[in-house]
Design a protein around this motif. Structure first.
Motif, PDB file in Angstrom:
ATOM      1  N   GLU A  50       3.173  -0.336  -6.771  1.00  0.00           N
ATOM      2  CA  GLU A  50       3.174   0.869  -5.951  1.00  0.00           C
ATOM      3  C   GLU A  50       4.628   1.241  -5.689  1.00  0.00           C
ATOM      4  OE1 GLU A  50      -0.360   1.359  -3.000  1.00  0.00           O
ATOM      5  OE2 GLU A  50       0.375  -0.694  -2.786  1.00  0.00           O
ATOM      6  N   LEU A  51       4.875   2.528  -5.543  1.00  0.00           N
ATOM      7  CA  LEU A  51       6.229   3.001  -5.298  1.00  0.00           C
ATOM      8  C   LEU A  51       6.231   3.944  -4.104  1.00  0.00           C
ATOM      9  CD1 LEU A  51       9.182   2.976  -6.311  1.00  0.00           C
ATOM     10  CD2 LEU A  51       8.618   4.968  -7.721  1.00  0.00           C
ATOM     11  N   ALA A  52       6.936   3.550  -3.054  1.00  0.00           N
ATOM     12  CA  ALA A  52       7.118   4.405  -1.878  1.00  0.00           C
ATOM     13  C   ALA A  52       8.493   5.042  -2.018  1.00  0.00           C
ATOM     14  CB  ALA A  52       7.025   3.566  -0.603  1.00  0.00           C
ATOM     15  N   HIS A  53       8.541   6.331  -2.343  1.00  0.00           N
ATOM     16  CA  HIS A  53       9.834   6.900  -2.742  1.00  0.00           C
ATOM     17  C   HIS A  53       9.966   8.360  -2.375  1.00  0.00           C
ATOM     18  CE1 HIS A  53       8.559   9.055  -6.633  1.00  0.00           C
ATOM     19  NE2 HIS A  53       7.456   8.593  -6.084  1.00  0.00           N
ATOM     20  N   LYS A  97       4.424   6.574  -0.328  1.00  0.00           N
ATOM     21  CA  LYS A  97       3.638   6.213  -1.508  1.00  0.00           C
ATOM     22  C   LYS A  97       2.859   7.403  -2.063  1.00  0.00           C
ATOM     23  CE  LYS A  97       2.760   1.299  -0.524  1.00  0.00           C
ATOM     24  NZ  LYS A  97       1.714   0.302  -0.172  1.00  0.00           N
ATOM     25  N   LYS A  98       2.644   8.418  -1.234  1.00  0.00           N
ATOM     26  CA  LYS A  98       1.827   9.564  -1.643  1.00  0.00           C
ATOM     27  C   LYS A  98       2.650  10.716  -2.211  1.00  0.00           C
ATOM     28  CE  LYS A  98      -1.932   8.706   1.691  1.00  0.00           C
ATOM     29  NZ  LYS A  98      -1.428   7.460   2.299  1.00  0.00           N
ATOM     30  N   VAL A 153       5.882   4.151   5.093  1.00  0.00           N
ATOM     31  CA  VAL A 153       5.714   3.645   3.725  1.00  0.00           C
ATOM     32  C   VAL A 153       4.488   4.277   3.078  1.00  0.00           C
ATOM     33  CG1 VAL A 153       5.065   1.602   2.379  1.00  0.00           C
ATOM     34  CG2 VAL A 153       6.947   1.475   4.008  1.00  0.00           C
ATOM     35  N   GLU A 154       3.406   4.392   3.829  1.00  0.00           N
ATOM     36  CA  GLU A 154       2.188   4.974   3.264  1.00  0.00           C
ATOM     37  C   GLU A 154       2.385   6.440   2.902  1.00  0.00           C
ATOM     38  OE1 GLU A 154      -0.505   3.343   2.261  1.00  0.00           O
ATOM     39  OE2 GLU A 154       0.681   1.581   2.833  1.00  0.00           O
ATOM     40  N   ARG A 210       6.442  12.925  -9.315  1.00  0.00           N
ATOM     41  CA  ARG A 210       6.361  11.604  -9.934  1.00  0.00           C
ATOM     42  C   ARG A 210       7.009  11.569 -11.315  1.00  0.00           C
ATOM     43  NH1 ARG A 210       4.479   7.705  -6.504  1.00  0.00           N
ATOM     44  NH2 ARG A 210       3.297   6.654  -8.139  1.00  0.00           N
TER      45      ARG A 210
END
Length: 271
Positions: A213-216, A186-187, A182-183, A191
């Motif tokens: 926050e968006l983990a994608h 998120k980075k 997930v981390e 975008r």
């Protein structure tokens, strides 16, 4: 905004959508789900990198590789498209962790292909099966498609949602591994799709907690644009999957922006 109002707004969005879409919206905190063409197959593009990341962490958990293991970059590894490794000097060493991070945050195709070679096609397929991605397929490395391929890398919105749901719920490999993934997600540095529908995070107070926050992970090829991940707000976690084809990039981008905004506003009223 009530659930019924959100669904009405999503149906209105659907009625105006241009192109072919596969969409899955799921509030993990309430189990509310809205889906459209969720079993339709789409060319996977870089969304396939998410189950590849899961496969890396699974093999590390089983002790078959270590995230600290180093791999030497070769000229034969370097392919075009996205990512920085194609521009660097052969002979450099990168850890499996670094390659996995680059595969996601820069969508690095060279890093992806190195990891595919490391894992093996069958391992990635087994991981997808374990994730419940049984209507999706994996056959080829990126930017290198055989003249007579056995098949294409394909996904469905429902399968991608299952993958992200399992990660969000800590059911992939381990809770620690899920948290690490997930981390990384998120980075992601690309975008310009779902995140464009969310309010700016800029503020005057240093250290202020973000409103969202968006983990994608984003994926794109000609007339195909996808974005999928987990939107986190103060009290909500929502899986959002938007797969599109036969639509100009700007049109698809704008429609994803609208979709993300509808979901975020519903979350905001629920927080």
């Amino acid at each position: 905004m009530t659930v019924n109002r959100l669904i009405q707004n999503l149906e209105h969005w659907k009625s105006r959508a241009v192109g072919n879409w596969g969409v899955w919206i799921e509030d993990l905190t309430s189990a509310t789900t809205w889906a459209w063409n969720e079993t339709k197959s789409f060319y996977a593009a870089s969304i396939i990198k998410v189950p590849i990341m899961v496969a890396v962490y699974k093999q590390a958990f089983l002790g078959r590789l270590a995230l600290a293991d180093e791999i030497i970059l070769t000229a034969e590894d370097q392919v075009g498209g996205t990512g920085v490794l194609q521009h660097l000097s052969p002979g450099l060493r990168f850890s499996v962790q670094d390659l996995t991070t680059l595969m996601i945050i820069q969508s690095d195709n060279t890093a992806t292909n190195i990891l595919i070679d490391l894992l093996g096609t069958e391992t990635i397929r087994e991981t997808m099966d374990e994730l419940g991605m049984r209507q999706s397929t994996f056959h080829n490395k990126l930017m290198i498609v055989p003249a007579a391929p056995a098949g294409l890398n394909m996904i469905t919105a429902a399968d991608v949602a299952r993958c992200f749901r399992h990660i969000a719920q800590g059911k992939v490999v381990s809770q620690h591994a899920s948290r690490q993934m997930v981390e990384i997600l998120k980075k992601q540095q690309l975008r310009d799709c779902l995140p464009t529908g969310l309010p700016s995070q800029h503020g005057d107070i240093i250290g202020w907690l973000p409103e969202w926050e968006l983990a994608h992970k984003t994926g794109m090829v000609t007339r195909t644009l996808h974005d999928a991940g987990i939107l986190f707000t103060k009290s909500r976690a929502v899986v959002m999957v938007a797969l599109s084809e036969e639509c100009e990039y700007e049109q698809a981008q704008q429609q994803m922006k609208q979709l993300a905004r509808l979901v975020y506003e519903a979350c905001l009223e629920s927080d």
